[in-house]
Design an enzyme around this catalytic site. Structure first.
Site, PDB file in Angstrom:
ATOM      1  N   ARG A 103       2.672  -1.384  20.933  1.00 46.99           N
ATOM      2  CA  ARG A 103       3.278  -2.134  22.037  1.00 46.99           C
ATOM      3  C   ARG A 103       3.463  -1.208  23.232  1.00 46.99           C
ATOM      4  NH1 ARG A 103       9.430  -4.754  21.728  1.00 46.99           N
ATOM      5  NH2 ARG A 103       9.119  -6.284  23.393  1.00 46.99           N
ATOM      6  N   MET A 136      11.854 -17.286  14.265  1.00 47.75           N
ATOM      7  CA  MET A 136      12.274 -16.120  13.476  1.00 47.75           C
ATOM      8  C   MET A 136      13.713 -15.732  13.795  1.00 47.75           C
ATOM      9  SD  MET A 136       8.896 -13.682  13.200  1.00 47.75           S
ATOM     10  CE  MET A 136       9.744 -12.431  12.247  1.00 47.75           C
ATOM     11  N   SER A 157      13.527  -1.656  23.980  1.00 47.27           N
ATOM     12  CA  SER A 157      13.915  -2.289  22.717  1.00 47.27           C
ATOM     13  C   SER A 157      14.658  -1.288  21.823  1.00 47.27           C
ATOM     14  CB  SER A 157      12.650  -2.814  22.022  1.00 47.27           C
ATOM     15  OG  SER A 157      12.975  -3.483  20.847  1.00 47.27           O
ATOM     16  N   HIS A 182       6.864   3.273   9.187  1.00 47.60           N
ATOM     17  CA  HIS A 182       6.814   3.827  10.543  1.00 47.60           C
ATOM     18  C   HIS A 182       6.268   5.269  10.508  1.00 47.60           C
ATOM     19  CE1 HIS A 182       8.900   0.467  12.253  1.00 47.60           C
ATOM     20  NE2 HIS A 182      10.082   0.752  11.763  1.00 47.60           N
ATOM     21  N   TRP A 239       7.526  -9.011  13.115  1.00 44.67           N
ATOM     22  CA  TRP A 239       6.635 -10.120  13.465  1.00 44.67           C
ATOM     23  C   TRP A 239       5.354 -10.048  12.626  1.00 44.67           C
ATOM     24  CZ3 TRP A 239       4.333 -10.822  19.089  1.00 44.67           C
ATOM     25  CH2 TRP A 239       3.821 -12.127  19.208  1.00 44.67           C
TER      26      TRP A 239
HETATM   27  P1  A3P Z   1      12.815  -6.757  21.931  1.00 41.11           P
HETATM   28  O1  A3P Z   1      13.941  -5.832  21.585  1.00 41.11           O
HETATM   29  O2  A3P Z   1      12.086  -6.325  23.171  1.00 41.11           O
HETATM   30  O3  A3P Z   1      13.236  -8.181  21.993  1.00 41.11           O
HETATM   31  P2  A3P Z   1      10.363  -4.271  15.293  1.00 41.11           P
HETATM   32  O4  A3P Z   1      10.153  -5.460  14.444  1.00 41.11           O
HETATM   33  O5  A3P Z   1       9.250  -3.277  15.212  1.00 41.11           O
HETATM   34  O6  A3P Z   1      11.712  -3.682  15.066  1.00 41.11           O
HETATM   35  O7  A3P Z   1      10.298  -4.761  16.813  1.00 41.11           O
HETATM   36  C1  A3P Z   1      11.332  -5.544  17.338  1.00 41.11           C
HETATM   37  C2  A3P Z   1      10.872  -6.128  18.640  1.00 41.11           C
HETATM   38  O8  A3P Z   1       9.910  -7.156  18.378  1.00 41.11           O
HETATM   39  C3  A3P Z   1      12.015  -6.781  19.386  1.00 41.11           C
HETATM   40  O9  A3P Z   1      11.715  -6.653  20.773  1.00 41.11           O
HETATM   41  C4  A3P Z   1      11.899  -8.225  18.897  1.00 41.11           C
HETATM   42  O10 A3P Z   1      12.525  -9.164  19.707  1.00 41.11           O
HETATM   43  C5  A3P Z   1      10.392  -8.384  18.906  1.00 41.11           C
HETATM   44  N1  A3P Z   1       9.956  -9.496  18.055  1.00 41.11           N
HETATM   45  C6  A3P Z   1      10.312  -9.741  16.787  1.00 41.11           C
HETATM   46  N2  A3P Z   1       9.767 -10.892  16.354  1.00 41.11           N
HETATM   47  C7  A3P Z   1       9.042 -11.382  17.370  1.00 41.11           C
HETATM   48  C8  A3P Z   1       8.254 -12.570  17.527  1.00 41.11           C
HETATM   49  N3  A3P Z   1       8.108 -13.452  16.560  1.00 41.11           N
HETATM   50  N4  A3P Z   1       7.649 -12.743  18.718  1.00 41.11           N
HETATM   51  C9  A3P Z   1       7.794 -11.857  19.725  1.00 41.11           C
HETATM   52  N5  A3P Z   1       8.539 -10.724  19.626  1.00 41.11           N
HETATM   53  C10 A3P Z   1       9.154 -10.491  18.459  1.00 41.11           C
END
Ligand code: A3P
Length: 290
Positions: free
Chosen positions: A116, A218, A124, A94, A52
């Site tokens: 988070r 997205m 997640s 990371h 994100w």
């Molecule tokens: P969930 O598994 O709880 O849905 P990362 O990008 O660090 O791998 O994190 C992934 C998490 O961020 C996932 O959480 C994903 O759905 C959430 N995420 C990705 N894009 C997002 C957006 N635009 N808005 C809100 N959450 C988002």
């Protein structure tokens, strides 16, 4: 099957599990990375909203920024690959603070750290472990949570990661962003990001960025795209379809038993007792429940 019984997917480096897609040689050579003063690092513990944040950075108009793949992904040829990028680089990672290349610290590159709520992060990550073929499989939520609490998961303990970065929260080149705040008031977080980067973005551009980086947008774009090896944000997958699951705050409630919640809270209280980030996360959690 536990993490430890699938050693081909993970390996331990300095006591922390990494994907075998991060070579030991690369991890051992991070300090030879030649940072540029205008580099931007996008840092997170996995599953905290890395994709994100990266998308937000990419959508800022006329910023002249190229998003790269994670610094710790690949082998030693990574640094040559990054060197060839002519524009200002936004580099996801990371890594914990200790492992961040020394030149990034010396040159005081700008760093955005997204954090988070660890309960949502754990849920997640549980799904990521189940769905992502680059991670060991995990049988049950209870078994995964145990590994998460011990820090026996990829990139180690959430607590150690966040605390290593929190020590630098007030450095002038570091900006902390909360996933929960991005969800609650996206434009407020976006303004913090653009001000921090020194980029002017007007209100209508902000609204456009908000629309194009919404979860639904997205997720549906990921479904349309093929895997693009040049658009890899997390060192654990190039398949963006594995990333967009629910995108909500508070999904942990559907997974934690009361006992698991108590154990988690006890550890959180112990580890985060002096942490402002911990206090903020608790406030977001309370306002969510209110
Ligand atoms: P969930 O598994 O709880 O849905 P990362 O990008 O660090 O791998 O994190 C992934 C998490 O961020 C996932 O959480 C994903 O759905 C959430 N995420 C990705 N894009 C997002 C957006 N635009 N808005 C809100 N959450 C988002």
């Amino acid at each position: 099957m536990s993490c430890q019984s699938q050693p081909s997917l993970l390996h331990k480096y300095m006591g922390i599990f990494f994907s075998t897609m991060s070579s030991e040689e690369l991890l051992g050579s991070l300090d030879s990375f030649d940072a540029r003063e205008d580099d931007i690092f996008l840092v997170s513990y996995p599953k905290s909203g890395t994709h994100w944040l990266a998308e937000v950075i990419e959508r800022i108009p006329d910023a002249g920024i190229t998003l790269t793949s994670p610094i710790e992904l690949g082998d030693i040829s990574k640094f040559e690959e990054l060197k060839r990028i002519p524009k200002r680089r936004a580099i996801p990672t990371h890594l914990n603070y200790e492992m961040l290349p020394v030149t990034v610290k010396q040159k005081q590159c700008k760093i955005i750290y997204i954090v988070r709520n660890p309960k949502d992060t754990a849920v997640s990550m549980f799904h990521y472990y189940r769905d992502n073929p680059n991670l060991p499989s995990t049988e049950t939520w209870a078994a995964f949570l145990e590994l998460f609490l011990k820090g026996d998961v990829v990139y180690g303990s959430w607590f150690d990661h966040v605390l290593s970065w929190e020590e630098h929260k007030n450095d002038k080149n570091v900006l902390f962003i909360f996933y929960e705040e991005m969800k609650k008031d996206f434009v407020k977080s976006l303004k913090k990001i653009t001000a921090f980067l020194g980029i002017d973005v007007n209100d209508s551009e902000m609204a456009k960025i908000a629309r194009s980086t919404s979860f639904s947008e997205m997720k549906s774009n990921a479904a349309k795209e093929n895997c693009d090896p040049n658009h890899v944000i997390c060192a654990l997958t190039s398949d963006r379809n594995l990333v967009f699951r629910k995108g909500v705050v508070g999904d942990w409630i559907n997974y934690f038993t009361p006992k698991q919640n108590r154990v988690f809270d006890e550890l959180f209280t112990e580890k985060m007792r002096n942490s402002d980030v911990g206090r903020c996360l608790k406030e977001y959690a309370h306002s969510q429940n209110a």
